[in-house]
Design a protein around this motif. Structure first.
Motif, PDB file in Angstrom:
ATOM      1  N   GLU A  55      19.849  -8.680   7.174  1.00 36.88           N
ATOM      2  CA  GLU A  55      18.616  -9.190   6.580  1.00 36.88           C
ATOM      3  C   GLU A  55      17.460  -8.205   6.756  1.00 36.88           C
ATOM      4  O   GLU A  55      17.387  -7.496   7.747  1.00 36.88           O
ATOM      5  N   SER A  56      16.590  -8.192   5.781  1.00 37.85           N
ATOM      6  CA  SER A  56      15.354  -7.425   5.865  1.00 37.85           C
ATOM      7  C   SER A  56      14.191  -8.386   5.636  1.00 37.85           C
ATOM      8  O   SER A  56      14.317  -9.354   4.888  1.00 37.85           O
ATOM      9  N   LEU A  57      13.065  -8.090   6.244  1.00 36.94           N
ATOM     10  CA  LEU A  57      11.890  -8.944   6.140  1.00 36.94           C
ATOM     11  C   LEU A  57      10.784  -8.211   5.405  1.00 36.94           C
ATOM     12  O   LEU A  57      10.513  -7.044   5.685  1.00 36.94           O
ATOM     13  N   ILE A  58      10.163  -8.921   4.482  1.00 36.85           N
ATOM     14  CA  ILE A  58       8.971  -8.421   3.804  1.00 36.85           C
ATOM     15  C   ILE A  58       7.826  -9.335   4.184  1.00 36.85           C
ATOM     16  O   ILE A  58       7.950 -10.562   4.107  1.00 36.85           O
ATOM     17  N   ILE A  59       6.723  -8.736   4.608  1.00 37.30           N
ATOM     18  CA  ILE A  59       5.516  -9.499   4.904  1.00 37.30           C
ATOM     19  C   ILE A  59       4.481  -9.151   3.852  1.00 37.30           C
ATOM     20  O   ILE A  59       4.168  -7.978   3.639  1.00 37.30           O
ATOM     21  N   LEU A  60       3.977 -10.177   3.173  1.00 37.64           N
ATOM     22  CA  LEU A  60       2.866 -10.023   2.241  1.00 37.64           C
ATOM     23  C   LEU A  60       1.634 -10.507   2.988  1.00 37.64           C
ATOM     24  O   LEU A  60       1.508 -11.695   3.292  1.00 37.64           O
ATOM     25  N   LEU A  61       0.745  -9.594   3.324  1.00 34.61           N
ATOM     26  CA  LEU A  61      -0.336  -9.848   4.265  1.00 34.61           C
ATOM     27  C   LEU A  61      -1.699  -9.751   3.596  1.00 34.61           C
ATOM     28  O   LEU A  61      -2.069  -8.705   3.068  1.00 34.61           O
ATOM     29  N   ASP A  62      -2.445 -10.843   3.634  1.00 36.08           N
ATOM     30  CA  ASP A  62      -3.821 -10.857   3.140  1.00 36.08           C
ATOM     31  C   ASP A  62      -4.707 -10.148   4.158  1.00 36.08           C
ATOM     32  O   ASP A  62      -4.363 -10.046   5.342  1.00 36.08           O
ATOM     33  N   ILE A  63      -5.852  -9.668   3.723  1.00 38.53           N
ATOM     34  CA  ILE A  63      -6.776  -9.003   4.642  1.00 38.53           C
ATOM     35  C   ILE A  63      -7.756  -9.995   5.253  1.00 38.53           C
ATOM     36  O   ILE A  63      -7.849 -10.125   6.464  1.00 38.53           O
ATOM     37  N   LYS A  64      -8.477 -10.708   4.417  1.00 41.21           N
ATOM     38  CA  LYS A  64      -9.542 -11.602   4.886  1.00 41.21           C
ATOM     39  C   LYS A  64      -8.991 -13.002   5.128  1.00 41.21           C
ATOM     40  O   LYS A  64      -8.622 -13.708   4.197  1.00 41.21           O
ATOM     41  N   GLN A  89       9.069  -4.586   6.117  1.00 37.77           N
ATOM     42  CA  GLN A  89       8.118  -3.870   5.270  1.00 37.77           C
ATOM     43  C   GLN A  89       6.880  -4.760   5.116  1.00 37.77           C
ATOM     44  O   GLN A  89       7.024  -5.935   4.800  1.00 37.77           O
ATOM     45  N   ILE A  90       5.717  -4.184   5.334  1.00 32.34           N
ATOM     46  CA  ILE A  90       4.473  -4.938   5.174  1.00 32.34           C
ATOM     47  C   ILE A  90       3.733  -4.408   3.959  1.00 32.34           C
ATOM     48  O   ILE A  90       3.467  -3.211   3.844  1.00 32.34           O
ATOM     49  N   PHE A  91       3.399  -5.321   3.076  1.00 33.93           N
ATOM     50  CA  PHE A  91       2.576  -5.020   1.916  1.00 33.93           C
ATOM     51  C   PHE A  91       1.292  -5.816   2.070  1.00 33.93           C
ATOM     52  O   PHE A  91       1.343  -7.039   2.213  1.00 33.93           O
ATOM     53  N   MET A  92       0.154  -5.141   2.089  1.00 31.95           N
ATOM     54  CA  MET A  92      -1.110  -5.874   2.114  1.00 31.95           C
ATOM     55  C   MET A  92      -1.379  -6.312   0.693  1.00 31.95           C
ATOM     56  O   MET A  92      -1.177  -5.556  -0.266  1.00 31.95           O
ATOM     57  N   LEU A  93      -1.796  -7.543   0.552  1.00 35.77           N
ATOM     58  CA  LEU A  93      -2.027  -8.154  -0.750  1.00 35.77           C
ATOM     59  C   LEU A  93      -3.419  -8.749  -0.713  1.00 35.77           C
ATOM     60  O   LEU A  93      -3.664  -9.703   0.011  1.00 35.77           O
TER      61      LEU A  93
END
Length: 134
Positions: A55-64, A89-93
């Motif tokens: 398994e791989s994890l993706i995090i979609l991360l808000d800033i505020k 993997q972290i993607f800021m959204l």
């Protein structure tokens, strides 16, 4: 073959959570999606999370966000095991226009990239499934 991704959406906006979940399910076929309402809940979720070998994890991360924002989350995230970080993997959204936030996100070694809201699903899909037609 497509990777087996689990996704964690960390965002305080319920509408954004719903829209992102629907895009992931309908356009990319990702079904294992969890949500956290702020960075603190995201850290708690990761603390309880056991990543499997395939398994791989993706995090979609808000800033505020209230309580713990995206950058505070990243500071705490640094303390997790290398095994978890290697499979994540972290993607800021975010919808931020603040040049300081954009610069901080781009300079973070943990963040793969900064994407604008709503999630640009075609671009995102091409990033996580580079060899698969979408």
């Amino acid at each position: 073959m497509r990777a087996n991704y689990k996704v964690l959406i960390i965002d305080d906006n319920l509408i954004d959570q719903i829209v992102t979940k629907q895009l992931l399910r309908k356009k990319l076929g990702i079904t294992e999606i969890s949500t956290a309402n702020n960075g603190k809940e995201g850290i708690q979720w990761l603390t309880n999370y056991n990543i499997s070998a395939e398994e791989s994890l993706i995090i979609l991360l808000d800033i505020k966000m209230p309580e713990m924002d995206g950058f505070e989350f990243l500071l705490e995230y640094e303390m997790f095991s290398e095994e978890l970080k290697k499979k994540t993997q972290i993607f800021m959204l975010s919808s931020t226009l603040d040049p300081n936030d954009i610069k901080r996100a781009k300079n973070s070694t943990c963040v793969k990239t900064l994407l604008s809201k709503p999630l640009p699903i075609k671009k995102f899909g091409e990033m996580i499934y580079p060899d698969a037609p979408l």
